[in-house]
Design a protein around this motif. Structure first.
Motif, PDB file in Angstrom:
ATOM      1  N   LEU A   1      26.174  40.230  41.337  1.00 36.05           N
ATOM      2  CA  LEU A   1      25.907  39.754  42.530  1.00 36.05           C
ATOM      3  C   LEU A   1      24.473  39.077  42.647  1.00 36.05           C
ATOM      4  CD1 LEU A   1      28.669  41.153  42.859  1.00 36.05           C
ATOM      5  CD2 LEU A   1      27.761  41.846  45.056  1.00 36.05           C
ATOM      6  N   THR A   2      24.762  37.917  43.035  1.00 38.95           N
ATOM      7  CA  THR A   2      23.445  37.160  43.181  1.00 38.95           C
ATOM      8  C   THR A   2      23.377  36.239  44.548  1.00 38.95           C
ATOM      9  OG1 THR A   2      23.650  35.011  42.355  1.00 38.95           O
ATOM     10  CG2 THR A   2      23.226  36.800  40.625  1.00 38.95           C
ATOM     11  N   GLY A   3      22.307  35.997  45.044  1.00 37.73           N
ATOM     12  CA  GLY A   3      22.268  35.179  46.246  1.00 37.73           C
ATOM     13  C   GLY A   3      21.967  33.876  45.619  1.00 37.73           C
ATOM     14  N   VAL A   4      21.670  32.762  46.263  1.00 37.83           N
ATOM     15  CA  VAL A   4      21.579  31.391  45.808  1.00 37.83           C
ATOM     16  C   VAL A   4      20.573  30.580  46.774  1.00 37.83           C
ATOM     17  CG1 VAL A   4      22.651  29.181  45.773  1.00 37.83           C
ATOM     18  CG2 VAL A   4      23.959  31.103  45.390  1.00 37.83           C
ATOM     19  N   ASN A   5      19.448  30.154  45.850  1.00 36.56           N
ATOM     20  CA  ASN A   5      18.246  29.397  46.401  1.00 36.56           C
ATOM     21  C   ASN A   5      18.689  28.133  46.860  1.00 36.56           C
ATOM     22  OD1 ASN A   5      16.740  31.744  44.601  1.00 36.56           O
ATOM     23  ND2 ASN A   5      15.694  31.289  46.541  1.00 36.56           N
ATOM     24  N   PHE A   6      19.318  27.313  45.865  1.00 33.17           N
ATOM     25  CA  PHE A   6      19.851  25.979  46.114  1.00 33.17           C
ATOM     26  C   PHE A   6      21.050  25.888  45.181  1.00 33.17           C
ATOM     27  CE2 PHE A   6      15.334  26.135  45.852  1.00 33.17           C
ATOM     28  CZ  PHE A   6      14.805  25.674  47.003  1.00 33.17           C
TER      29      PHE A   6
END
Ligand code: SF4
Lengths: 199, 464
Positions: free
Chosen positions: B197-202
Motif C-alpha cells: 500500500l502507498t500514498g500518493v504525492n501527485f
C-alpha cells in the motif's frame, strides 16, 4: 448514485470562477558546468559521481570499491561491466534478488540541480533490482545531463505503462533523533559513472 | 482534550521540549538554505500556487481525465466518499486476493481513515515501512509530524523499543545500530508481503500516472515485490500535467527537509507486468471545502510539513497536542473544517506570527485562515468561557482610553508589590511558564510625550 458520481456532483455543486494555468516558460536556473554541479550535489546527498572515458575504466573503478570487491552476488544490465554472477532476467520472482550485493544498471539522464538520475524498468525485468540491491552503480552517458527538473520533464513522455523514477543518492533515514543514517532499507551506496560518449 | 491541556503534557518534559524545538528549527534552517540557493524560488511558489488554484477550480474535470487515462494504462480507479468507504474498498481488494500480510509506505490519508486498525480487526498484519511510521506503529501511537512522524521519540526510547521487539542489545541507542536492525526486520517484511500500500504525492490527470516520494525507498520495495499495489489519495492530489511535477518536486523536498529532491521520486504509470495497480480516490470532506471561499486554498497543501517546522507553537507543544492526523498550522485549519466543536481550540494555538504563510511552498494564506477560524468559532459560540470573559473585559477596556490609562498606572504601581501567589496562580494561564518582565516607571504614552517635547514637538527622533 455511485460514489464516483456523488463525489463529482459534490464538487460541481460549487460553481467557481476558473483560473488559468500559469506559464512554465521561465528563466529557470542554468549551470554552465552541469557535470560539476551534479557531482557536488550528489555528494551532499550521500552519493558519488565518477566521470569515465571508457567502459573498461568503469571496471577498474569498480574493483577499487570495497563494496564491489566484497560482493558475492552481482547483477549487471550493462554488457561487459560489473562481472555479473547472476542474470536478473533468469530469476522467476523479484524476491529471489534479496541476496544481490551489487547491481550495475543503466540510467537515462542526470539532473544537475538535484543530483538525480532518471531510471526506468525498461532495461530490467525486475525493477525491484534498483531498490533491493545492497549497493547500486548507475551508468549514464555523459552528454545526457540537464540543468533543472523542468528540462527533465520536457524529455519525458508517459504514454505507455512504464515505471520510472528519479534516484538521488542512496536510501536514507533521519527518523531516529534526526541522525542521518545511510542505507535505510534500500541501497547502502550509490555511485554514478558518467561515461564519455563523445557528444 | 483541548490544545493547551495536551500541550502541558509535552512541555512537562523540559529536555525533550527544548530538543524538539531546536531539531525542527534546524530543519527550517536547512529549508532556508535551499530556498535561498535558487534565484527563482518565489517564481516557483507563485507558479505552484497558480497550478493548484487552476486544479481546484477544474477538479471534477481533472479527476475524470485522470480516471480515463489511468484506466487506459491498466490501473483500476476506485472512488470513496469517506474514510469508511475507503477502508471497505481496500479491505475488499486484499480479501479477494487472499492477502494476509501488507506493507505500507507513508500515507497521511490512510492515517486519516484509520485504515490500520480496520485491517487488523479483519485479521491482517500490516507493517508501516517508513522507519518513523514503524516506530509510532510499534508504540501504538499516531505520527506527531507528517514528514517526521517520530520526531517526538528519543533514541533511548527507540533503543528500549527495539530491545523488546527486535532483541537489540539492552542500552544501545546508537541510531546507526538501531536503523540497521530495523533494516533487517523490514526487508524481511517486504519479502513476505502479499500486497503493498502507498500514498500518493501527485496524480497526473494528463497521463493517468501517480508519483510517490520517499527517502528510504520503502514505497518502491513495497510495490516491486508483491504483485498487488493499492495507492490511496485524497482527490486534491491531482495535478493537470506531468510538466507541473517540475515545479512541485523542486519545491517539495526543499521545503520539507532541505533536500534538493527526495531520494526516490517514483512515477507509476499502470501496473507492472503481471501485477495489479488500484488507485483509491478519497473525498472525506474535501468537496465541502471547495465550496468555502475562506478555506478553499487549504486544499492546495502538498504536505511538506514546512509550516510545522517553523511554527513556534508546534515546535514547543509537539504534534500530539493537536489531537489530529495533520497537526500544526495546516492541521489547525483542516481539523475544524471536519469538526469545529471537537477542534475549537486549534485555531487559537497560533501566535499569528505569519511564519507559516512565509514558508508555505504553495502560498496558502495560513495565518489569515486561522484568524478567520477564530472568528467563526466565536460566532458559533465555541469559545470557552474563560476566554470569552477575558475578551469581553479587554474589549471594554480598549474602548475606553481613560480606563486603559488608569488600569496601566495602577498595574505599574501595584504589580511589582504583589506577592507571587497572586500573580502566578492557576487562574493565570499566562503565568505558567513565564515571568513578568520588570515594570517600567512610566507608560509608553508618557515616554512618548516626554520625547516629543524634548525633540522640538514633532515626535521624530532628531538625535542622529
Ligand atoms: S500548508 Fe503549506 S507549508 Fe504546510 S504542509 Fe501544506 S504545503 Fe507545506
Amino acid at each position: 448514485m455511485s460514489s464516483r458520481d456523488a463525489i463529482l456532483a459534490a464538487i460541481r455543486k460549487h460553481p467557481l470562477e476558473q483560473t488559468p494555468l500559469p506559464t512554465l516558460n521561465q528563466d529557470w536556473i542554468q549551470y554552465p558546468d552541469r557535470v560539476a554541479q551534479f557531482t557536488t550535489v550528489i555528494e551532499t546527498v550521500g552519493g558519488r559521481c565518477i566521470p569515465v572515458s571508457s567502459e573498461g575504466e568503469i571496471n577498474s573503478h569498480l574493483k577499487e570499491l570495497p563494496q564491489f570487491a566484497s560482493a558475492i552476488v552481482r547483477c549487471s544490465t550493462v554488457d561487459g561491466i560489473g562481472e555479473p554472477t547472476l542474470d536478473a532476467g533468469s530469476v522467476a520472482k523479484p524476491h529471489d534478488l534479496l541476496a544481490v550485493d551489487f547491481a550495475v544498471l543503466r540510467g537515462e539522464f542526470c539532473v544537475a540541480e538535484n543530483g538525480a538520475v532518471w531510471i526506468t524498468d525498461e532495461p530490467t525485468p525486475h525493477r525491484a533490482l534498483y531498490f533491493i540491491t545492497q549497493h547500486l552503480a548507475l551508468v549514464v552517458p555523459r552528454s545526457q545531463i540537464v540543468s533543472n527538473l523542468h528540462e527533465a520533464y520536457q524529455r519525458l513522455a508517459f504514454e505507455k505503462p512504464r515505471f520510472g523514477a528519479f534516484l538521488s543518492g542512496p536510501s536514507k533515514t533521519a527518523d531516529i533523533e534526526q541522525s542521518l543514517v545511510i542505507g535505510a532499507q534500500g541501497p547502502r551506496s550509490h555511485v554514478v559513472f558518467l561515461l564519455d560518449d563523445g557528444a | 482534550m483541548d490544545h493547551p491541556t495536551a500541550a502541558a503534557k509535552f512541555v512537562a518534559n523540559d529536555t525533550r521540549a527544548h530538543w524538539h524545538d531546536k531539531a525542527l528549527w534546524f530543519v527550517r534552517e536547512k529549508r532556508d538554505r535551499m530556498a535561498h540557493g535558487l534565484p527563482e524560488w518565489e517564481i516557483l511558489r507563485e507558479t505552484a500556487a497558480a497550478i493548484k488554484s487552476h486544479t481546484i477550480t477544474h477538479l471534477a474535470d481533472l479527476l475524470e481525465q485522470f480516471e480515463e487515462n489511468a484506466t487506459k494504462l491498466g490501473a483500476t480507479v476506485h472512488w470513496a466518499r469517506d474514510g469508511a468507504e475507503h477502508n471497505e474498498i481496500v479491505h475488499g481488494l486484499l480479501r479477494d486476493h487472499g492477502v494476509k500480510k501488507v506493507v505500507k509506505s507513508k500515507s497521511m490519508l490512510t492515517e486519516e481513515c484509520h485504515l490500520n486498525p480496520f485491517l487488523e480487526r479483519h485479521g491482517m498484519e500490516i507493517t508501516d515501512t517508513d522507519l518513523g511510521e514503524w516506530l509510532v506503529q510499534l508504540r501504538q501511537e499516531a505520527p506527531s509530524h507528517i514528514v517526521l512522524p517520530a520526531i517526538h521519540i528519543s533514541k533511548e526510547e527507540v533503543g528500549e523499543l527495539f530491545h523488546d521487539v527486535l532483541g537489540t542489545e539492552a542500552g544501545n541507542s546508537d541510531p546507526q545500530y538501531l536503523a540497521e536492525a530495523a533494516r533487517h526486520a523490514l526487508r524481511q517484511r517486504f519479502v513476505e508481503a502479499d500486497a503493498g500500500l502507498t500514498g500518493v504525492n501527485f496524480a497526473i490527470a494528463e497521463t493517468g500516472g501517480i508519483v510517490v516520494c520517499t527517502n528510504e525507498g520503502n514505497a518502491d520495495l513495497g510495490t516491486s515485490l508483491p504483485k498487488l499495489h493499492i495507492a490511496s489519495m485524497g482527490i486534491e492530489k491531482i495535478i493537470p500535467q506531468a510538466a507541473h511535477l517540475g515545479v512541485f518536486l523542486r519545491l517539495l523536498a526543499r521545503s520539507a527537509t532541505g533536500q534538493p529532491i527526495t531520494t526516490y521520486s517514483s512515477h507509476f504509470h499502470g501496473p507492472r507486468p503481471g501485477g495489479e495497480l488500484h488507485i483509491v480516490l478519497v473525498d472525506n470532506g474535501r468537496s465541502d471545502l471547495i465550496g468555502s471561499d475562506e478555506f478553499r486554498r487549504s486544499l492546495s497543501c502538498i504536505r511538506c510539513g514546512a509550516c510545522m517546522n517553523t511554527c513556534p507553537v508546534y515546535r514547543r507543544s509537539g504534534g500530539h497536542s493537536y489531537g489530529t492526523t495533520v497537526p500544526g498550522p495546516i492541521g489547525s485549519i483542516l481539523a475544524p473544517a471536519q469538526d469545529a466543536k471537537a477542534h475549537h481550540s486549534l485555531p487559537f494555538a497560533c501566535s499569528l506570527c505569519g511564519s507559516c504563510t512565509d514558508v508555505c511552498p504553495v502560498k496558502i494564506d495560513l495565518h489569515h485562515q486561522l484568524l478567520t477560524w477564530r472568528k467563526l468559532i466565536a460566532v458559533r459560540g465555541l469559545v470557552p468561557l474563560s476566554k470569552r470573559l477575558s475578551m469581553r473585559l479587554a474589549t471594554a477596556v480598549f474602548k475606553r482610553p481613560w480606563l486603559f490609562n488608569l488600569g496601566g498606572s495602577i498595574a505599574r504601581w501595584v504589580t511589582p508589590k504583589l506577592p507571587r501567589f497572586l500573580i502566578y496562580n492557576p487562574l493565570n494561564a499566562w503565568g505558567r511558564q513565564r515571568e513578568l518582565p520588570e515594570f517600567p516607571k512610566e507608560s509608553f504614552r508618557q515616554a512618548w510625550e516626554k520625547r516629543r517635547s524634548s525633540s522640538g514637538g514633532d515626535g521624530k527622533d532628531t538625535s542622529s
